[in-house]
Design a protein around this motif. Structure first.
Motif, PDB file in Angstrom:
ATOM      1  N   LEU A  91      98.152 -89.889 -87.304  1.00 56.60           N
ATOM      2  CA  LEU A  91      98.921 -90.614 -88.246  1.00 56.60           C
ATOM      3  C   LEU A  91      99.220 -92.129 -87.638  1.00 56.60           C
ATOM      4  O   LEU A  91      99.252 -93.056 -88.651  1.00 56.60           O
ATOM      5  N   ASN A  92      99.215 -92.476 -86.436  1.00 56.84           N
ATOM      6  CA  ASN A  92      99.224 -93.667 -86.168  1.00 56.84           C
ATOM      7  C   ASN A  92      97.830 -94.453 -86.537  1.00 56.84           C
ATOM      8  O   ASN A  92      98.048 -95.523 -86.726  1.00 56.84           O
ATOM      9  N   GLU A  93      96.706 -93.868 -86.342  1.00 55.22           N
ATOM     10  CA  GLU A  93      95.652 -94.611 -86.996  1.00 55.22           C
ATOM     11  C   GLU A  93      95.794 -94.725 -88.129  1.00 55.22           C
ATOM     12  O   GLU A  93      95.238 -96.020 -88.670  1.00 55.22           O
ATOM     13  N   PRO A 103      99.900-106.669 -95.513  1.00 55.15           N
ATOM     14  CA  PRO A 103     100.689-107.516 -94.839  1.00 55.15           C
ATOM     15  C   PRO A 103     102.258-107.495 -94.685  1.00 55.15           C
ATOM     16  O   PRO A 103     102.812-107.885 -93.615  1.00 55.15           O
ATOM     17  N   ASP A 104     102.609-107.183 -95.912  1.00 56.14           N
ATOM     18  CA  ASP A 104     104.231-106.928 -95.695  1.00 56.14           C
ATOM     19  C   ASP A 104     104.892-105.825 -95.196  1.00 56.14           C
ATOM     20  O   ASP A 104     106.096-105.480 -95.191  1.00 56.14           O
ATOM     21  N   CYS A 105     104.038-104.768 -94.840  1.00 56.31           N
ATOM     22  CA  CYS A 105     104.467-103.891 -94.103  1.00 56.31           C
ATOM     23  C   CYS A 105     104.561-103.990 -92.495  1.00 56.31           C
ATOM     24  O   CYS A 105     103.530-104.192 -91.788  1.00 56.31           O
ATOM     25  N   LEU A 106     105.603-103.531 -91.857  1.00 48.87           N
ATOM     26  CA  LEU A 106     105.622-103.684 -90.569  1.00 48.87           C
ATOM     27  C   LEU A 106     104.956-102.698 -89.790  1.00 48.87           C
ATOM     28  O   LEU A 106     105.148-101.236 -90.263  1.00 48.87           O
ATOM     29  N   HIS A 107     104.236-102.911 -89.019  1.00 47.51           N
ATOM     30  CA  HIS A 107     103.158-101.816 -88.331  1.00 47.51           C
ATOM     31  C   HIS A 107     103.943-100.806 -87.732  1.00 47.51           C
ATOM     32  O   HIS A 107     104.976-101.078 -86.634  1.00 47.51           O
ATOM     33  N   THR A 108     103.882 -99.510 -88.461  1.00 47.30           N
ATOM     34  CA  THR A 108     104.678 -98.444 -87.932  1.00 47.30           C
ATOM     35  C   THR A 108     103.937 -97.403 -87.225  1.00 47.30           C
ATOM     36  O   THR A 108     102.798 -96.961 -87.332  1.00 47.30           O
ATOM     37  N   ALA A 109     104.558 -96.671 -86.263  1.00 41.94           N
ATOM     38  CA  ALA A 109     103.994 -95.587 -85.387  1.00 41.94           C
ATOM     39  C   ALA A 109     104.784 -94.410 -85.248  1.00 41.94           C
ATOM     40  O   ALA A 109     106.072 -94.697 -85.427  1.00 41.94           O
ATOM     41  N   THR A 110     104.367 -93.498 -84.576  1.00 38.09           N
ATOM     42  CA  THR A 110     105.492 -92.178 -84.359  1.00 38.09           C
ATOM     43  C   THR A 110     104.784 -91.386 -83.039  1.00 38.09           C
ATOM     44  O   THR A 110     103.926 -91.922 -82.436  1.00 38.09           O
ATOM     45  N   PHE A 111     105.481 -90.494 -82.717  1.00 39.54           N
ATOM     46  CA  PHE A 111     105.045 -89.622 -81.536  1.00 39.54           C
ATOM     47  C   PHE A 111     105.818 -88.335 -81.541  1.00 39.54           C
ATOM     48  O   PHE A 111     106.591 -88.114 -82.282  1.00 39.54           O
ATOM     49  N   TYR A 112     105.332 -87.451 -80.570  1.00 40.88           N
ATOM     50  CA  TYR A 112     105.689 -85.953 -80.614  1.00 40.88           C
ATOM     51  C   TYR A 112     105.862 -85.625 -79.321  1.00 40.88           C
ATOM     52  O   TYR A 112     104.760 -85.908 -78.655  1.00 40.88           O
ATOM     53  N   ALA A 124      99.395 -97.593 -79.483  1.00 39.21           N
ATOM     54  CA  ALA A 124     100.289 -98.169 -80.826  1.00 39.21           C
ATOM     55  C   ALA A 124     100.604 -99.526 -80.286  1.00 39.21           C
ATOM     56  O   ALA A 124     100.566-100.373 -80.958  1.00 39.21           O
ATOM     57  N   LEU A 125     101.501 -99.522 -79.189  1.00 41.95           N
ATOM     58  CA  LEU A 125     101.920-100.968 -78.768  1.00 41.95           C
ATOM     59  C   LEU A 125     100.852-102.042 -78.573  1.00 41.95           C
ATOM     60  O   LEU A 125     101.239-103.023 -78.955  1.00 41.95           O
ATOM     61  N   GLU A 126      99.684-101.534 -78.053  1.00 42.85           N
ATOM     62  CA  GLU A 126      98.513-102.537 -77.626  1.00 42.85           C
ATOM     63  C   GLU A 126      98.326-102.882 -79.259  1.00 42.85           C
ATOM     64  O   GLU A 126      97.524-104.138 -79.353  1.00 42.85           O
ATOM     65  N   ALA A 127      98.041-102.124 -80.073  1.00 41.73           N
ATOM     66  CA  ALA A 127      97.660-102.506 -81.593  1.00 41.73           C
ATOM     67  C   ALA A 127      98.576-103.305 -82.235  1.00 41.73           C
ATOM     68  O   ALA A 127      98.220-103.815 -83.476  1.00 41.73           O
ATOM     69  N   GLY A 128     100.026-103.616 -81.613  1.00 39.40           N
ATOM     70  CA  GLY A 128     100.781-104.317 -82.230  1.00 39.40           C
ATOM     71  C   GLY A 128     102.126-103.627 -83.215  1.00 39.40           C
ATOM     72  O   GLY A 128     102.558-104.064 -84.205  1.00 39.40           O
ATOM     73  N   ALA A 129     102.042-102.238 -82.957  1.00 41.19           N
ATOM     74  CA  ALA A 129     103.237-101.405 -83.484  1.00 41.19           C
ATOM     75  C   ALA A 129     104.501-102.359 -83.333  1.00 41.19           C
ATOM     76  O   ALA A 129     104.960-102.546 -82.162  1.00 41.19           O
ATOM     77  N   ARG A 130     105.287-102.390 -84.284  1.00 41.55           N
ATOM     78  CA  ARG A 130     106.449-103.065 -84.410  1.00 41.55           C
ATOM     79  C   ARG A 130     107.801-102.178 -84.477  1.00 41.55           C
ATOM     80  O   ARG A 130     109.024-102.630 -84.211  1.00 41.55           O
ATOM     81  N   VAL A 151     107.035 -92.053 -72.202  1.00 40.39           N
ATOM     82  CA  VAL A 151     107.089 -92.691 -73.653  1.00 40.39           C
ATOM     83  C   VAL A 151     108.310 -93.626 -73.814  1.00 40.39           C
ATOM     84  O   VAL A 151     108.558 -94.549 -74.242  1.00 40.39           O
ATOM     85  N   TRP A 152     109.424 -92.975 -73.730  1.00 44.16           N
ATOM     86  CA  TRP A 152     110.595 -93.584 -73.588  1.00 44.16           C
ATOM     87  C   TRP A 152     110.779 -94.829 -72.658  1.00 44.16           C
ATOM     88  O   TRP A 152     111.315 -95.892 -72.988  1.00 44.16           O
ATOM     89  N   GLY A 153     110.160 -94.644 -71.306  1.00 53.20           N
ATOM     90  CA  GLY A 153     110.205 -95.825 -70.404  1.00 53.20           C
ATOM     91  C   GLY A 153     109.345 -96.971 -70.984  1.00 53.20           C
ATOM     92  O   GLY A 153     109.703 -98.132 -70.927  1.00 53.20           O
ATOM     93  N   MET A 154     108.156 -96.568 -71.530  1.00 55.96           N
ATOM     94  CA  MET A 154     107.164 -97.516 -72.104  1.00 55.96           C
ATOM     95  C   MET A 154     107.982 -98.422 -73.356  1.00 55.96           C
ATOM     96  O   MET A 154     108.058 -99.701 -73.339  1.00 55.96           O
ATOM     97  N   LEU A 155     108.731 -97.622 -74.119  1.00 54.47           N
ATOM     98  CA  LEU A 155     109.397 -97.970 -75.406  1.00 54.47           C
ATOM     99  C   LEU A 155     110.491 -99.032 -74.999  1.00 54.47           C
ATOM    100  O   LEU A 155     110.875-100.258 -75.449  1.00 54.47           O
ATOM    101  N   GLN A 156     111.495 -98.689 -73.943  1.00 56.19           N
ATOM    102  CA  GLN A 156     112.367 -99.216 -73.454  1.00 56.19           C
ATOM    103  C   GLN A 156     111.773-100.707 -72.906  1.00 56.19           C
ATOM    104  O   GLN A 156     112.658-101.815 -73.204  1.00 56.19           O
ATOM    105  N   GLU A 157     110.905-100.664 -71.919  1.00 53.85           N
ATOM    106  CA  GLU A 157     110.306-101.794 -71.458  1.00 53.85           C
ATOM    107  C   GLU A 157     109.844-102.844 -72.351  1.00 53.85           C
ATOM    108  O   GLU A 157     109.833-104.186 -72.553  1.00 53.85           O
ATOM    109  N   ALA A 158     109.138-102.296 -73.742  1.00 53.87           N
ATOM    110  CA  ALA A 158     108.527-103.053 -74.500  1.00 53.87           C
ATOM    111  C   ALA A 158     109.604-103.673 -75.542  1.00 53.87           C
ATOM    112  O   ALA A 158     109.211-104.653 -76.328  1.00 53.87           O
ATOM    113  N   GLY A 159     110.636-102.979 -75.562  1.00 52.51           N
ATOM    114  CA  GLY A 159     111.682-103.466 -76.555  1.00 52.51           C
ATOM    115  C   GLY A 159     111.509-103.305 -77.956  1.00 52.51           C
ATOM    116  O   GLY A 159     111.974-103.968 -78.930  1.00 52.51           O
ATOM    117  N   VAL A 160     110.466-102.369 -78.079  1.00 53.43           N
ATOM    118  CA  VAL A 160     110.351-102.153 -79.635  1.00 53.43           C
ATOM    119  C   VAL A 160     111.277-100.965 -80.228  1.00 53.43           C
ATOM    120  O   VAL A 160     111.346 -99.825 -79.678  1.00 53.43           O
TER     121      VAL A 160
END
Length: 296
Positions: A91-93, A103-112, A124-130, A151-160
């Motif tokens: 789904l992320n791909e 271009p008007d869509c915010l790059h979205t991703a997910t996880f499980y 996904a973060l490296e690819a620019g997920a917002r 995952v949560w630690g990564m997202l907390q640090e990234a602030g996404v």
């Protein structure tokens, strides 16, 4: 509303508020075969819905994009979410490709919660997920699952931000409700969470979480509409906190998967009578600030 009346109302709504655009942070664009399955589930009143849920904007992808843009929506999301393992990376791909051609869509991703989740979230973060989408009710998992710790630690640090459906509406499950989210925030207090549907039906409890954690926001998706009010009405006693947290609430529609018109989602906010400044914040300014949409 008819299609023409719907468009007229939304246009007049923006004109009255002086809004050149709307930012809608809760919209769904998915691989076509997945979207069709979702529509079939909704229209068959599946067990996680509890009632009939007709789709108002059951159109091809390009028609849906044209409709959304016609309403003056200049930034939106492609919220995808897996209901089982081995779906999220694929789904992320797809959503990365969709964002690249939209271009008007915010790059979205997910996880499980699964082995390898940290690897594809990092990609996904490296690819620019917002923004990430997590659906606790559909996925049927505890958001604090050990497989998601990294995952949560990564997202907390990234602030996404993570837009998370964690309230018990429309049908509660074992891991829905405020308690798992409160526990998650004890471990990761700097997470940027957006609570979908204002946390319905546990509105007050999720407002308590917002009050306790500066990084937690709410989205209005389906809340205050006739459809939600008939089953999970927003408590009148919390209107004051809606006003107080006006800078922490973001507009979301759930387009195209709504059983009423797009205009009704905005009308439901307008009839709260919280003022034009509140509506401008919710329908544009807060999301523009959160996602750095200076040119929207």
């Amino acid at each position: 509303m008819t299609g023409e009346t719907d468009l007229d109302y939304v246009t007049e709504f923006r004109d009255r508020l002086g809004l050149s655009a709307i930012v809608d942070i809760h919209t769904h664009f998915m691989p076509e075969q997945v979207m069709r399955k979702v529509w079939e589930y909704f229209e068959s009143a599946g067990p996680l819905l509890g009632r009939t849920w007709p789709i108002s904007y059951r159109d091809e992808e390009q028609v849906r994009l044209k409709t959304l843009r016609g309403f003056g929506v200049r930034a939106f999301t492609s919220l995808v979410y897996p209901h089982k393992a081995d779906m999220a990376a694929w789904l992320n791909e797809w959503s990365a490709d969709f964002a690249a051609r939209t271009p008007d869509c915010l790059h979205t991703a997910t996880f499980y919660p699964e082995p390898g989740a940290a690897a594809y979230v990092e990609a996904a973060l490296e690819a620019g997920a917002r923004i990430f989408k997590l659906h606790v009710q559909v996925g049927g998992f505890h958001p604090g699952d050990p497989l998601l710790t990294e995952v949560w630690g990564m997202l907390q640090e990234a602030g996404v931000p993570v837009l998370i459906h964690c309230g018990s509406a429309p049908v509660g499950r074992e891991f829905t409700g405020p308690e798992p989210i409160a526990a998650l925030l004890q471990r990761f207090p700097r997470l940027r969470l957006i609570i979908a549907h204002m946390g319905a039906p546990e509105y007050s409890e999720f407002l308590d979480i917002v009050q306790a954690h500066e990084g937690v926001l709410l989205d209005t998706t389906m809340t205050f509409t006739d459809f939600f009010e008939s089953q999970d009405p927003f408590p009148a006693g919390e209107r004051g906190r809606l006003r107080y947290f006006g800078d922490r609430i973001l507009f979301g529609s759930d387009f195209p998967n709504i059983p009423y018109s797009y205009g009704h989602a905005l009308y439901a906010l307008e009839r709260l009578n919280l003022g034009d400044d509140w509506l401008r914040q919710v329908c544009h300014d807060n999301a523009a600030r959160e996602f750095g949409l200076d040119r929207v």
